[in-house]
Write a protein that holds these residues in place. Structure first.
Motif, mmCIF file in Angstrom:
data_model
loop_
_atom_site.group_PDB
_atom_site.id
_atom_site.type_symbol
_atom_site.label_atom_id
_atom_site.label_comp_id
_atom_site.label_asym_id
_atom_site.label_seq_id
_atom_site.Cartn_x
_atom_site.Cartn_y
_atom_site.Cartn_z
ATOM 1 N N LEU A 132 43.461 32.716 38.128
ATOM 2 C CA LEU A 132 43.545 31.265 37.947
ATOM 3 C C LEU A 132 44.769 30.853 37.132
ATOM 4 C CD1 LEU A 132 39.801 30.305 37.429
ATOM 5 C CD2 LEU A 132 41.256 29.774 39.388
ATOM 6 N N HIS A 152 45.402 36.843 34.907
ATOM 7 C CA HIS A 152 44.226 36.468 35.692
ATOM 8 C C HIS A 152 44.625 35.575 36.859
ATOM 9 C CE1 HIS A 152 43.982 32.364 33.961
ATOM 10 N NE2 HIS A 152 44.642 32.948 32.975
ATOM 11 N N TYR A 173 32.903 36.961 34.260
ATOM 12 C CA TYR A 173 33.984 36.726 33.308
ATOM 13 C C TYR A 173 33.462 36.749 31.869
ATOM 14 C CZ TYR A 173 36.456 34.828 37.440
ATOM 15 O OH TYR A 173 37.029 34.637 38.663
ATOM 16 N N GLU A 211 38.122 33.199 32.608
ATOM 17 C CA GLU A 211 38.680 34.345 33.327
ATOM 18 C C GLU A 211 39.753 35.032 32.486
ATOM 19 O OE1 GLU A 211 40.258 35.435 37.780
ATOM 20 O OE2 GLU A 211 41.067 33.630 36.844
ATOM 21 N N HIS A 225 35.051 31.065 41.812
ATOM 22 C CA HIS A 225 35.239 31.323 40.379
ATOM 23 C C HIS A 225 34.039 30.830 39.577
ATOM 24 C CE1 HIS A 225 39.273 32.916 40.719
ATOM 25 N NE2 HIS A 225 39.492 31.974 41.613
#
Length: 121
Positions: free
Chosen positions: A33, A31, A60, A23, A53
């Motif tokens: 995360l 990002h 991504y 990501e 995700h």
């Protein structure tokens, strides 16, 4: 079962690190995360927060390629199948302290592996 959950917690930590790097390569340093609050929630309930995700990994990858980061993103992307726990689903809850520690051990190990492989981190 405890040993299985220990191993799954570790793999979830590794999977988190790979998806976070993927990501980051696609979206830049800010990002989702990469946020500490997201990491805390995800480490407690991997299935609830990590699955979306995992579903977005291809997005991504393409975004990273468009940002000139295709090669390292492809390397991280190819590692994802090996990081999935053996069970049908990701663990729903890792609220035990020992499981949390295993998650973070896996995350740290994968971050180091990514750094060695693609020169990031």
């Amino acid at each position: 079962m405890a040993n299985d959950l220990n191993a799954e917690a570790y793999l979830c930590g590794r999977l988190y690190a790979a998806l976070a790097e993927l990501e980051r390569l696609g979206e830049g340093e800010h990002h989702s995360l990469g946020r500490p609050d997201v990491l805390r929630k995800l480490a407690l309930e991997p299935s609830k927060h990590l699955t979306k995700h995992l579903h977005a990994a291809g997005k991504y990858l393409l975004a990273a390629r468009n940002r000139g980061q295709g090669r390292p993103a492809a390397t991280v992307f190819r590692s994802l199948p090996d990081l999935l726990p053996c069970g049908r689903d990701l663990p729903g809850s890792l609220r035990d302290t020992a499981l949390q520690e295993r998650f973070h051990e896996g995350r740290t190990a994968q971050e180091a592996a990514i750094g060695r492989t693609v020169g990031t981190g």
